[in-house]
Design an enzyme around this catalytic site. Structure first.
Site, PDB file in Angstrom:
ATOM      1  N   HIS A   1      -3.987   1.495   8.085  1.00  0.00           N
ATOM      2  CA  HIS A   1      -2.608   1.980   8.073  1.00  0.00           C
ATOM      3  C   HIS A   1      -2.432   3.050   6.985  1.00  0.00           C
ATOM      4  CE1 HIS A   1       1.900   1.418   8.105  1.00  0.00           C
ATOM      5  NE2 HIS A   1       1.709   1.936   6.894  1.00  0.00           N
ATOM      6  N   GLU A   2      -2.877   2.738   5.765  1.00  0.00           N
ATOM      7  CA  GLU A   2      -2.712   3.701   4.665  1.00  0.00           C
ATOM      8  C   GLU A   2      -3.539   4.959   4.886  1.00  0.00           C
ATOM      9  OE1 GLU A   2      -0.290   3.463   2.708  1.00  0.00           O
ATOM     10  OE2 GLU A   2       0.135   1.379   3.187  1.00  0.00           O
TER      11      GLU A   2
ATOM     12  N   GLY B   1       0.839  -1.186   0.000  1.00  0.00           N
ATOM     13  CA  GLY B   1       0.000   0.000   0.000  1.00  0.00           C
ATOM     14  C   GLY B   1       0.871   1.231   0.000  1.00  0.00           C
TER      15      GLY B   1
ATOM     16  N   GLN C   1       3.141   9.981   1.124  1.00  0.00           N
ATOM     17  CA  GLN C   1       4.437   9.298   1.123  1.00  0.00           C
ATOM     18  C   GLN C   1       5.284   9.649  -0.095  1.00  0.00           C
ATOM     19  OE1 GLN C   1       2.466   5.321   2.094  1.00  0.00           O
ATOM     20  NE2 GLN C   1       4.476   5.143   3.072  1.00  0.00           N
TER      21      GLN C   1
ATOM     22  N   HIS D   1      -2.095   7.701   7.064  1.00  0.00           N
ATOM     23  CA  HIS D   1      -1.169   8.633   6.403  1.00  0.00           C
ATOM     24  C   HIS D   1      -1.887   9.894   5.929  1.00  0.00           C
ATOM     25  CE1 HIS D   1       2.614   6.463   6.200  1.00  0.00           C
ATOM     26  NE2 HIS D   1       1.992   5.371   5.773  1.00  0.00           N
TER      27      HIS D   1
ATOM     28  N   CYS E   1       6.394   0.020   7.259  1.00  0.00           N
ATOM     29  CA  CYS E   1       5.972   1.156   6.432  1.00  0.00           C
ATOM     30  C   CYS E   1       7.142   1.608   5.560  1.00  0.00           C
ATOM     31  CB  CYS E   1       5.532   2.302   7.338  1.00  0.00           C
ATOM     32  SG  CYS E   1       4.938   3.760   6.459  1.00  0.00           S
ATOM     33  N   LEU E   2       6.835   1.917   4.314  1.00  0.00           N
ATOM     34  CA  LEU E   2       7.862   2.422   3.410  1.00  0.00           C
ATOM     35  C   LEU E   2       8.463   3.733   3.906  1.00  0.00           C
ATOM     36  CD1 LEU E   2       6.101   1.708  -0.017  1.00  0.00           C
ATOM     37  CD2 LEU E   2       7.818   0.306   1.156  1.00  0.00           C
TER      38      LEU E   2
END
Length: 190
Positions: free
Chosen positions: A147-148, A51, A56, A151, A105-106
């Site tokens: 989670h996404e 995701g 991000q 952000h 997470c990225l």
């Protein structure tokens, strides 16, 4: 033609802590929004994520993409999920039972943390083509979406870890935690 990929911005970057703005009706189906979404997808694939949210890649807008491939190495034992774009998503919790997941997470490279989230949600959102949609998600997919969507409101998974004792490097997660049962929410605070 594939969009070029953006660089993922990391924890500490102020934009990751901002409330993202909603996409206006007039922005739907525009070349600009299409390009941002294509960039998100390309970047997510290159970085190996399941995701990605627009903040991000430095875009403070309410857009997220989730796609879980077959045999996902990052999150084994998860069911595949077709690439889906979520524009201006809104969550309604349908089951307050908490489920734990070791999240990564990225934007927080090399780290995993045990996070508890509601196990079943309903999401209202606009699809990439602007159509309104409402879908129920549960289990790992509900976690990934929450989670996404965090952000989009300036929240990172590390903000949701109940105990810093349950933060780990990715290597130590694989070595020490991956094959252990996830403690209950009450045990996680001990």
């Amino acid at each position: 033609m594939s969009a070029a990929n953006s660089k993922i911005i990391h924890i500490g970057e102020p934009l990751l802590r901002q409330q993202s703005r909603e996409i206006e009706q007039s922005e739907l189906n525009t070349p600009w929004l299409s390009s941002v979404i294509d960039d998100m997808v390309t970047t997510m694939h290159i970085e190996g994520g399941v995701g990605i949210a627009a903040p991000q890649i430095g875009q403070s807008i309410q857009v997220a993409v989730v796609e879980i491939p077959e045999n996902c190495s990052r999150y084994p034992n998860t069911r595949p999920f077709q690439q889906t774009v979520f524009i201006n998503p809104r969550i309604e919790v349908l089951d307050n039972s908490l489920q734990g997941c070791w999240e990564g997470c990225l934007s927080v490279p090399g780290l995993r943390g045990l996070v508890y989230r509601p196990r079943k949600i309903r999401v209202s959102y606009l699809q990439r083509d602007g159509r309104s949609c409402q879908t129920v998600f549960e289990d790992f997919l509900a976690t990934a979406l929450q989670h996404e969507f965090d952000h989009l409101h300036g929240t990172l998974f590390v903000d949701r870890v109940r105990s810093t004792r349950l933060l780990s490097t990715y290597e130590n997660y694989l070595r020490l935690w991956q094959n252990r049962p996830i403690p209950s929410p009450e045990e996680s605070l001990e």
